[in-house]
Design a protein around this motif. Structure first.
Motif, PDB file in Angstrom:
ATOM      1  N   LYS A   1      10.549 -11.709   6.162  1.00  0.00           N
ATOM      2  CA  LYS A   1      11.250 -11.715   7.440  1.00  0.00           C
ATOM      3  C   LYS A   1      10.592 -10.721   8.387  1.00  0.00           C
ATOM      4  CE  LYS A   1      14.322 -14.398   5.578  1.00  0.00           C
ATOM      5  NZ  LYS A   1      14.099 -15.825   5.757  1.00  0.00           N
ATOM      6  N   LYS A   2      10.171  -9.598   7.838  1.00  0.00           N
ATOM      7  CA  LYS A   2       9.597  -8.534   8.661  1.00  0.00           C
ATOM      8  C   LYS A   2       8.795  -7.602   7.767  1.00  0.00           C
ATOM      9  CE  LYS A   2      10.896  -5.431  12.385  1.00  0.00           C
ATOM     10  NZ  LYS A   2      11.937  -4.843  13.204  1.00  0.00           N
ATOM     11  N   ALA A   3       7.719  -7.056   8.295  1.00  0.00           N
ATOM     12  CA  ALA A   3       6.904  -6.123   7.515  1.00  0.00           C
ATOM     13  C   ALA A   3       6.308  -5.076   8.437  1.00  0.00           C
ATOM     14  CB  ALA A   3       5.796  -6.868   6.783  1.00  0.00           C
ATOM     15  N   VAL A   4       6.426  -3.819   8.030  1.00  0.00           N
ATOM     16  CA  VAL A   4       5.847  -2.718   8.786  1.00  0.00           C
ATOM     17  C   VAL A   4       4.968  -1.902   7.853  1.00  0.00           C
ATOM     18  CG1 VAL A   4       6.383  -0.505   9.886  1.00  0.00           C
ATOM     19  CG2 VAL A   4       7.644  -2.528  10.546  1.00  0.00           C
ATOM     20  N   ASP A   5       3.768  -1.589   8.296  1.00  0.00           N
ATOM     21  CA  ASP A   5       2.897  -0.731   7.499  1.00  0.00           C
ATOM     22  C   ASP A   5       2.996   0.699   7.997  1.00  0.00           C
ATOM     23  OD1 ASP A   5       1.996  -2.946   6.144  1.00  0.00           O
ATOM     24  OD2 ASP A   5       0.159  -3.158   7.333  1.00  0.00           O
ATOM     25  N   ILE A   6       2.910   1.657   7.064  1.00  0.00           N
ATOM     26  CA  ILE A   6       2.641   3.036   7.447  1.00  0.00           C
ATOM     27  C   ILE A   6       1.137   3.194   7.297  1.00  0.00           C
ATOM     28  CG2 ILE A   6       2.953   5.469   6.878  1.00  0.00           C
ATOM     29  CD1 ILE A   6       5.758   4.773   5.879  1.00  0.00           C
ATOM     30  N   GLU A   7       0.479   3.540   8.405  1.00  0.00           N
ATOM     31  CA  GLU A   7      -0.980   3.654   8.368  1.00  0.00           C
ATOM     32  C   GLU A   7      -1.409   5.105   8.511  1.00  0.00           C
ATOM     33  OE1 GLU A   7      -2.608  -0.585  10.032  1.00  0.00           O
ATOM     34  OE2 GLU A   7      -2.467   1.048  11.476  1.00  0.00           O
ATOM     35  N   TYR A   8      -2.518   5.422   7.853  1.00  0.00           N
ATOM     36  CA  TYR A   8      -3.126   6.744   7.980  1.00  0.00           C
ATOM     37  C   TYR A   8      -4.479   6.579   8.671  1.00  0.00           C
ATOM     38  CZ  TYR A   8      -5.110  11.290   6.856  1.00  0.00           C
ATOM     39  OH  TYR A   8      -5.683  12.529   6.961  1.00  0.00           O
ATOM     40  N   ASN A   9      -4.824   7.546   9.496  1.00  0.00           N
ATOM     41  CA  ASN A   9      -6.095   7.472  10.223  1.00  0.00           C
ATOM     42  C   ASN A   9      -7.238   7.987   9.339  1.00  0.00           C
ATOM     43  OD1 ASN A   9      -7.980   7.115  12.178  1.00  0.00           O
ATOM     44  ND2 ASN A   9      -7.190   8.691  13.564  1.00  0.00           N
TER      45      ASN A   9
END
Ligand SMILES: [Zn+2]
Length: 472
Positions: free
Chosen positions: A277-285
């Motif tokens: 339904k929904k997906a969010v990533d936590i990203e690191y630089n």
């Protein structure tokens, strides 16, 4: 100029954090071993996660499932059918390529995209210009066999994710732990994917470790009642998604990752798994770009519906008040322990040109400090007698043995004190205890702080209390 990644890879090997596997045999590509400091770092990451996600909560329980599971699980999960990469081979040079490495795309490799770009346009081999084979699907699961006969009946898969074991055990865990929805099941464990293009050190490997939590929640709207931290009952899947999204970001910040190197990225509609339904990533630089270290997913009721269907076991639950039956929805938080370890390593890394100390012969060399948080530092305290003389080393060894009962301690009596401080700073040791000749008179030692380099003179008898306060 050496890149930051090269510096980290070299430091990780030189100091025994992480290095290539099987190196005396010429190594095995994309496999890595954690050395003495690396295993401490990774264990600290995993136990910080376990503490935050399981032990400090009344509504999440843990599990440790078998890596090898019934092969039908991967049919139900969609991994047998859908967990594939499209590949082409060059008929001349025999090199193998993933389709999107020949024709670049940011979107998914749909059948339409493959027809348009490969069947119709017939691109050539980027290496030799030779003719390419039609696209073949390559499953990313690693296969193995149980028992002595290698036939179809004994084929099993190395799990490509830990999540499925949680869905499969959902019913028995809910009943045996007498949990009611909403609640979560968490697991840390190895998973395996036969990636065509592993790389970027321990960022993408074929064998890796996951830290996953599956949160089971009633699909229909309920009243969200705030009863304080960790006691939010009820709530819709959408509300819980937002709750876990914030929680997970805060976990990285609490462990000291710099805020400006973290961000959320919501997956576009065409990136989403078909059931999501929904997906969010936590990203690191990372030095190689913004990359996912964790995903938070609203998976709907796909998982438990499929396992109900394929196993024949009804995985729906009964609402005690309304007596209606429903299949729970799942909010998943899925982090990679190895890529998280890499993010923590990179984030802690600081190089000081010219050095911080000016009192030793090594003063003018560039200095490296790994500024790990108290929780993650692999070594908490170093014990350093000023000289190797027996009268100092015997006192120092006793101090080290006492402190070792509570914290990880490194004992080092070789080289100048300046050199030894640098060695400890380079691995992120938080405090150094120096035993000098004055110690024999006043029964006190000098404690140096890694970050401030401030020195305290502390009585040996007070040392345990001193550190207990520091590590509170
Ligand atoms: Zn070729």
């Amino acid at each position: 100029m050496t890149s930051q990644m090269e510096k980290i890879v070299s430091l990780a090997k030189r100091r025994g954090f992480v290095f290539p596997s099987s190196e005396i045999y010429g190594r095995l590509e994309s496999c890595y071993d954690y050395g003495p400091l690396g295993v401490e770092l990774k264990n600290n990451i995993k136990s910080a996660w376990w503490k935050a996600m399981v032990q400090s909560r009344e509504d999440v329980v843990g599990q440790d499932a078998s890596i090898l599971m019934h092969p039908k699980i991967w049919e139900a999960s969609g991994h047998v059918e859908g967990f594939t990469d499209p590949l082409v081979d060059c008929k001349s040079c025999k090199k193998r390529f993933r389709a999107d490495h020949i024709v670049k795309t940011d979107g998914p490799m749909t059948p339409q995209w493959m027809k348009k770009n490969f069947e119709d346009k017939k691109p050539k081999c980027p290496e030799c210009g030779g003719e390419l084979t039609p696209i073949r699907k390559f499953n990313l699961m690693l296969k193995t066999h149980l028992g002595p006969v290698e036939d179809e009946g004994t084929t099993v898969y190395m799990r490509p994710e830990t999540a499925q074991a949680i869905y499969v055990d959902f019913d028995i865990i809910m009943k045996s732990s007498r949990k009611r929805l909403p609640f979560g099941i968490a697991q840390i464990g190895k998973a395996f994917r036969n990636e065509i293009t592993p790389g970027d050190f321990i960022f993408r490997t074929r064998e890796f470790e996951q830290m996953e939590m599956q949160w089971f929640v009633k699909p229909s709207p309920q009243t969200l009642s705030q009863e304080g931290e960790g006691r939010v009952r009820g709530g819709t899947p959408e509300e819980w998604f937002e709750y876990w999204k914030k929680k997970r970001m805060q976990w990285y910040l609490d462990l000291g990752i710099k805020k400006e190197r973290l961000r959320f990225r919501e997956q576009e509609k065409d990136e989403l798994a078909h059931y999501a339904k929904k997906a969010v990533d936590i990203e690191y630089n990372f030095p190689f770009g913004w990359k996912e270290i964790e995903g938070i997913h609203n998976r709907g009721n796909w998982d438990l519906s499929r396992h109900s269907e394929y196993s024949g076991k009804d995985l729906s639950v009964m609402d005690e008040e309304t007596k209606e039956k429903y299949i729970p929805w799942v909010i998943e938080t899925s982090a990679g322990a190895d890529r998280t370890a890499l993010a923590f390593l990179l984030d802690a890394y600081e190089e000081i040109a010219g050095g911080r100390t000016t009192t030793t012969e090594s003063a003018k060399e560039a200095e490296t400090v790994l500024r790990f948080s108290k929780t993650l530092a692999p070594v908490k305290i170093a014990v350093l007698p000023l000289s190797k003389k027996e009268e100092l080393s015997s006192v120092a060894k006793n101090i080290a043995n006492d402190l070792r009962k509570h914290w990880t301690v490194d004992y080092d009596e070789t080289a100048s004190i300046g050199r030894r401080y640098r060695r400890q700073d380079e691995i992120g040791t938080l405090f150094a205890v120096t035993i000098d000749f004055e110690t024999l008179e006043d029964k006190k030692v000098t404690v140096r702080d890694r970050d401030t380099m401030k020195q305290d003179r502390v009585a040996i008898s007070e040392l345990e209390k001193y550190f207990s306060n520091k590590f509170k």
